[in-house]
Every structure is written in structure tokens, then in C-alpha cells.
Scaffold this active site. Structure first.
Site, mmCIF file in Angstrom:
data_model
loop_
_atom_site.group_PDB
_atom_site.id
_atom_site.type_symbol
_atom_site.label_atom_id
_atom_site.label_comp_id
_atom_site.label_asym_id
_atom_site.label_seq_id
_atom_site.Cartn_x
_atom_site.Cartn_y
_atom_site.Cartn_z
ATOM 1 C CG HIS A 16 -2.017 1.015 1.147
ATOM 2 N ND1 HIS A 16 -3.357 0.703 1.267
ATOM 3 C CD2 HIS A 16 -1.969 2.354 0.965
ATOM 4 C CE1 HIS A 16 -4.078 1.818 1.157
ATOM 5 N NE2 HIS A 16 -3.256 2.840 0.982
ATOM 6 C CG HIS A 18 -1.361 6.447 -2.066
ATOM 7 N ND1 HIS A 18 -2.544 6.563 -2.751
ATOM 8 C CD2 HIS A 18 -1.657 5.769 -0.926
ATOM 9 C CE1 HIS A 18 -3.521 5.991 -2.049
ATOM 10 N NE2 HIS A 18 -3.004 5.506 -0.942
ATOM 11 C CG HIS A 201 -7.960 3.679 0.387
ATOM 12 N ND1 HIS A 201 -7.431 3.328 -0.819
ATOM 13 C CD2 HIS A 201 -6.960 4.304 1.072
ATOM 14 C CE1 HIS A 201 -6.158 3.719 -0.870
ATOM 15 N NE2 HIS A 201 -5.842 4.316 0.262
ATOM 16 C CD GLU A 204 -7.342 6.213 5.343
ATOM 17 O OE1 GLU A 204 -7.909 6.087 4.235
ATOM 18 O OE2 GLU A 204 -6.268 6.824 5.484
ATOM 19 C CG HIS A 225 -5.903 2.658 5.652
ATOM 20 N ND1 HIS A 225 -4.756 2.999 6.314
ATOM 21 C CD2 HIS A 225 -5.883 3.370 4.491
ATOM 22 C CE1 HIS A 225 -4.079 3.893 5.595
ATOM 23 N NE2 HIS A 225 -4.739 4.128 4.481
ATOM 24 C CG ASP A 282 -1.316 5.558 3.209
ATOM 25 O OD1 ASP A 282 -1.676 5.221 2.065
ATOM 26 O OD2 ASP A 282 -2.041 6.193 3.989
#
Ligand SMILES: [Zn+2]
Length: 343
Positions: A16, A18, A201, A204, A225, A282
Site C-alpha cells: 500500500h 501511493h 480503501h 480508515e 487500512h 501509505d
């Protein structure tokens, strides 16, 4: 070797991450200068303060504001390729052997790039990175919650040609409070038919029931998450009984105030209770972290043993969207390294 040295050497993977949140600050600054993009300061240290989240960050919304500047440097092919390549280079220094990078193609078409050009540019950086540093990577295309269902379908339709060429999955991200997952049901249905893997997602920022909807209606195979699963007994049981893997990102959860402190993060409880947890970054730049840092925090603040770490890392191999051959390779490599490091 002490724990810090062992953690550094451990074989790692990230499911995970980005791309837009993981650009070297030096590179962002260099590109904004080159492209004449307005920016706060030319001083790198000061500049870092504008692209990284702080302790005082109060919400997911504030956290997400950091991305405005980073997206502005990701509008040309050469920049997208460079950013993906540098990420792979940075990962190789942390003994990361596998990563799933995610990005939202529609955020990179503001200055004339086509959908295909944006995806190809990122894939090129990833391929060059594999050639030079040996890190295996796959790409996940993100659908944005606030975009129209039609636009989501567009990502799936246009992304299809890249399946088997580096793209493996779709994801749904963005404002969870105002846009429920079911809005994008049709796109996920089509993605399943085309052979995309699916992650969403969910759970979260509260709303644990979104985890159920994502699995039942969007065919999610993993949850991004899902940290708030514990807030709803039915959801928690569902995740556990159906062995739904959670892509947990501990530092990010604290910065967005999803969880108050490392000590209160449920990752260890989940692991002990048999939930399939993985540990991820993340956003390496926005969260000012990397996998070494995340594993360190797990051991020093959340009472993980090195064996707990091993379990979480191996969970990651099993639930990754890597090909059968890549999984086989990673499983063997990781186990060999664990056997040497964790005797
Ligand atoms: Zn995320």
C-alpha cells in the site's frame, strides 16, 4: 546483530504505497523550480515542511492537502518515469524486494498527457528500476471516490490493455465520509470480469461497515487500512472469518488521527487474533516514513517480536497481487533470508 540491524536487513515488501505521496522532496523541489510552479521556498529543509505531514496534522483532510503540490510535478512523462524510478531505487536500499505502487491516472492529465501516456510513463520507471535494482513492482490504478461512476468505468476500460503488462489491480480512494463505496460498484464489477485484482480503501476514517460493502458489493480481495474494523463486531467477525487481508499503514493512521498513538494501534491485537494483517507505508514522503521506520515502530512501540514481523511480511507475500512465479520466488527468497537473520 541487534534488532535495529536485523530490521534493516529483513527482506521487505509494501502493498500500500501511493506514488504521489512518495516522491523525494529534493525531486519535487527540482521539478517545481524547473517548471516554474509556485512554491513556498527554495530552501530544501523548509520545503520539506510543506510536503510532509506534521505531528500537528489534525485530520485526513489536512493530510491530503499535502498532495496538491506533489500532483503538480507529475504532469509530464519524464517526471512520472523519474519519480517511479527513484522510488524503486530508494526501496532497494531498504531491502524491499516487492512493491505494489498505486496512482490515479486521471490526476495526471492536466497538461495534455493521455491516460495511456501517464500509465506507460510510470510503468517505464518501474521497469527501469527493476532492471537496475532488481525490485519487482506492480501497478494499481486508483479510482477516486469523488469522481463520477462513469469516470471510474473509464479507468477500468482504458486500464484493461495494461493487464499483464505491469498493471494488476484497481483501488478506490479519497473522501470516505461523503462518498460510499457502492457508488463505484459497476466499475468494480467490470474490473472483476476483465481480470483486475481489487482492493478498496475502507474503514480508515470510521465507517467500518464500508469494509463489508467493499467485499460484498465491490468484490474487494483486500482492504486498504480497515483499521477501524474493531469498531463494529459484525464487521470484525466478517474480516476474521473470511480471512480478508488488511493493508495497515500505522504511521499514516496516526497522522490522519484515525488512531491516537502507536501504542493504541490495533495491529498487534489483530495479528494475535488471527486477522491477516500486512504493514505498509501509505506515503513515504508525506508520512515521512519508510518500511524500516515502520518495522522499527512495530517493534519499539507496539511490542512486536521479530517473529511477529516475519509473520506480517510473509502474509504480505501470500496476499500480494504478484504472479504465481513471482510469489514463488519471493517466498523462497524471504524464507532463506529469515532463516539466516532470525536463527
Ligand atoms: Zn492509501
Amino acid at each position: 546483530m541487534n534488532n535495529t540491524e536485523i530490521i534493516k536487513e529483513l527482506p521487505k515488501l509494501d502493498l500500500h504505497c501511493h506514488l504521489s505521496g512518495s516522491i523525494r522532496p529534493e525531486t519535487i523541489l527540482e521539478i517545481v523550480k524547473k517548471e516554474g510552479i509556485p512554491h513556498y521556498t527554495d530552501d530544501l529543509n523548509e520545503f520539506k515542511g510543506h510536503v510532509q505531514a506534521h505531528e500537528e496534522c489534525t485530520s485526513l483532510k489536512e493530510y491530503l492537502e499535502r498532495f496538491q503540490l506533489t500532483l503538480s510535478v507529475m504532469q509530464k512523462k519524464e517526471h512520472l518515469t523519474r519519480i517511479a524510478y527513484e522510488l524503486i531505487e530508494d526501496l532497494s536500499k531498504q531491502n524491499v524486494y516487492y512493491i505494489e505502487i498505486r496512482f490515479a491516472p486521471f490526476f495526471h492529465l492536466n497538461e495534455g498527457l493521455s491516460f495511456d501516456e501517464a500509465v506507460e510513463a510510470v510503468l517505464k520507471g518501474m521497469e527501469d528500476g527493476k532492471r537496475d535494482f532488481g525490485v519487482i513492482s506492480n501497478l494499481i490504478l486508483i479510482l477516486m471516490r469523488h469522481h463520477s461512476p462513469e469516470k471510474s468505468l473509464e479507468v477500468v476500460r482504458q486500464g484493461r490493455k495494461f493487464l499483464g503488462k505491469g498493471v494488476v489491480a484497481i483501488d478506490l480512494a479519497g473522501n470516505e465520509q461523503d462518498y460510499p463505496p457502492e457508488l463505484h460498484k459497476e466499475a468494480f464489477q467490470l474490473a472483476k470480469e476483465y481480470g483486475f485484482h481489487r482492493t478498496v480503501h475502507a474503514g480508515e476514517t470510521g465507517l467500518p461497515e464500508n469494509i463489508l460493502t467493499s467485499v460484498n458489493e465491490l468484490h474487494a480481495e483486500r482492504i486498504g487500512h480497515g483499521v477501524h474494523a474493531y469498531m463494529n463486531d459484525e464487521v470484525y467477525r466478517f474480516v476474521k472469518e473470511n480471512r480478508i487481508p488488511l493493508e495497515l499503514c500505522v504511521t499514516s493512521n496516526i497522522q490522519t488521527k484515525a488512531i491516537d498513538s502507536y501504542e493504541e494501534h490495533p495491529i498487534k491485537r489483530y495479528l494475535e487474533d488471527g486477522i491477516i494483517v500486512t504493514a505498509n507505508t501509505d506515503n513515504m514522503t508525506v508520512s515521512n516514513t519508510d518500511l524500516i521506520e515502520e518495522y522499527e515502530k512495530l517493534v519499539t512501540k507496539i511490542d512486536f517480536s521479530l517473529d511477529d514481523l516475519r509473520r506480517v511480511i510473509l502474509n504480505g507475500v501470500e496476499v500480494s497481487f504478484a504472479s504465481v512465479e513471482d510469489k514463488k520466488y519471493l517466498r523462497k527468497l524471504f524464507n532463506e533470508k529469515f532463516n539466516t537473520l532470525l536463527k
